[in-house]
Design an enzyme around this catalytic site. Structure first.
Site, PDB file in Angstrom:
ATOM      1  CE  LYS A  80      -2.157  -1.574 -27.248  1.00 58.00           C
ATOM      2  NZ  LYS A  80      -3.449  -1.726 -27.900  1.00 58.00           N
ATOM      3  CG  ASP A  81      -6.754  -3.195 -25.278  1.00 56.00           C
ATOM      4  OD1 ASP A  81      -6.634  -2.168 -25.968  1.00 56.00           O
ATOM      5  OD2 ASP A  81      -6.324  -4.310 -25.624  1.00 56.00           O
ATOM      6  NE  ARG A 128      -1.375   6.311 -27.963  1.00 52.47           N
ATOM      7  CZ  ARG A 128      -0.299   5.889 -28.596  1.00 52.47           C
ATOM      8  NH1 ARG A 128       0.760   6.685 -28.700  1.00 52.47           N
ATOM      9  NH2 ARG A 128      -0.255   4.692 -29.129  1.00 52.47           N
ATOM     10  NE  ARG A 129       0.145   3.361 -31.870  1.00 52.72           N
ATOM     11  CZ  ARG A 129      -0.427   2.194 -31.636  1.00 52.72           C
ATOM     12  NH1 ARG A 129      -1.488   1.820 -32.332  1.00 52.72           N
ATOM     13  NH2 ARG A 129       0.057   1.378 -30.727  1.00 52.72           N
ATOM     14  NE  ARG A 146     -10.692  -1.872 -34.662  1.00 56.62           N
ATOM     15  CZ  ARG A 146     -11.911  -2.274 -34.265  1.00 56.62           C
ATOM     16  NH1 ARG A 146     -12.980  -1.601 -34.632  1.00 56.62           N
ATOM     17  NH2 ARG A 146     -12.054  -3.336 -33.500  1.00 56.62           N
ATOM     18  NE  ARG A 152      -4.332  -3.091 -35.967  1.00 59.75           N
ATOM     19  CZ  ARG A 152      -4.427  -2.483 -34.797  1.00 59.75           C
ATOM     20  NH1 ARG A 152      -3.643  -1.452 -34.530  1.00 59.75           N
ATOM     21  NH2 ARG A 152      -5.289  -2.897 -33.890  1.00 59.75           N
ATOM     22  CB  CYS A 239     -10.751   4.260 -27.680  1.00 62.28           C
ATOM     23  SG  CYS A 239      -9.912   2.832 -26.959  1.00 62.28           S
TER      24      CYS A 239
END
Length: 314
Positions: A80-81, A128-129, A146, A152, A239
């Site tokens: 995903k990165d 997105r989330r 972040r 987190r 992103c």
């Protein structure tokens, strides 16, 4: 024989690279794998949203530079990165079997998404989330956070947020799956492109390294990720924009779900397509063009236009 793997230094990145290290050394008894920790721009800049500090490539560029200069022989990435455009001479040549692609909610009080109190504060680093959460629950306060997974989760303990949404794969790989309050299905929250999948990047002319790693390639994972990345490439997403995609193999077909959303979740353009798994890129491209024609193009142009004028996404 020594093989060097470039990796970020976060606990999750190391866990992923150590998994590859163990399997390669177990398979090839005469091979020793060394992990080379490399700090990326995304690791250094922690006080700004990902969308405002360069988009995709934040967590891979320095590692790719090390590959190109021969400082490492391979790199283990969270897919995903990884940008859809790779530097010349490099390629994603191995895709290990995918972990859980879903998102996961960890809430302070143990509530699921629908049961969170009105106005609950939910932390995420992903537009997105955030967009999809707001589409389902417009009352939520989505806060940009972040840091690594543990950082987190710590924001729940410090009461800075009432919950966080993270990739289920990362929690599983770190042995933290017991912290999950609710796994969110792709129908509830469409995952990021490539979420839960790893990709091993190498120099295209280095077949010796590829032969050491190729036993790890999982064909079904490769097909799914290739379809998702074709969707992303055609959408020209990253992103900076709320774009999602998730592919599965079902009854001999590849089924791809895709989504483009307004930042505030007020509008979502989504769709699904199926086709021959022998042509995953065609499936991804076709779905992207449909999403663009059905309103996704207007959403993306508006978001990128606002960014060029200096507007900061919420």
């Amino acid at each position: 024989m020594m093989v060097r793997i470039g990796t970020r230094g976060s606990p999750l990145a190391l866990a992923q690279s150590e998994w590859v290290q163990r399997h390669v050394e177990s398979r090839h008894k005469g091979v020793r794998v060394e992990l080379v920790r490399i700090k990326t721009k995304g690791d250094r800049i922690l006080d700004s949203p990902l969308s405002m500090v360069g988009g995709k490539g934040l967590f891979v560029k320095e590692i790719e530079d090390a590959l190109l200069h021969g400082a490492v022989d391979a790199a283990v990435h969270s897919m995903k990165d990884v940008p859809t455009q790779l530097p010349g001479g490099l390629g994603l040549r191995v895709f290990p079997e995918r972990e859980d692609a879903r998102d996961a909610l960890v809430s302070a009080g143990g509530e699921g998404l629908e049961d969170l109190p009105y106005g609950a504060r939910i932390g995420t680093s992903s537009l997105r989330r955030g967009a999809q959460l707001l589409h389902r629950r417009p009352d939520l306060k989505v806060l940009s956070i972040r840091g690594n997974v543990e950082t987190r989760l710590g924001k729940i303990v410090s009461r800075e947020v009432d919950g966080v949404v993270l990739a289920a794969a990362g929690l599983r790989r770190l042995g933290l799956a017991d912290r999950v309050t609710q796994f969110l299905s792709p129908d509830e929250l469409v995952p990021a492109i490539g979420q839960g999948a790893l990709g091993i990047e190498m120099r295209l002319n280095d077949d010796a390294t590829w032969r050491l790693f190729r036993f790890l390639n999982h064909e079904a994972t490769e097909i799914r990720v290739r379809a998702e990345r074709a969707l992303l490439k055609e959408l020209e997403g990253g992103c900076q924009v709320p774009v999602a995609g998730h592919a599965v193999l079902r009854d001999g077909r590849i089924v791809l779900k895709g989504l483009v959303a307004e930042l505030d979740g007020s509008r979502i353009v989504s769709g699904e397509i199926s086709g021959d798994p022998a042509h995953p890129e065609r499936i991804g491209t076709d779905l992207a063009r449909t999403l663009l024609d059905e309103g996704g193009r207007d959403i993306l142009q508006r978001i990128y236009g606002a960014m060029e004028e200096g507007a900061v996404p919420p």
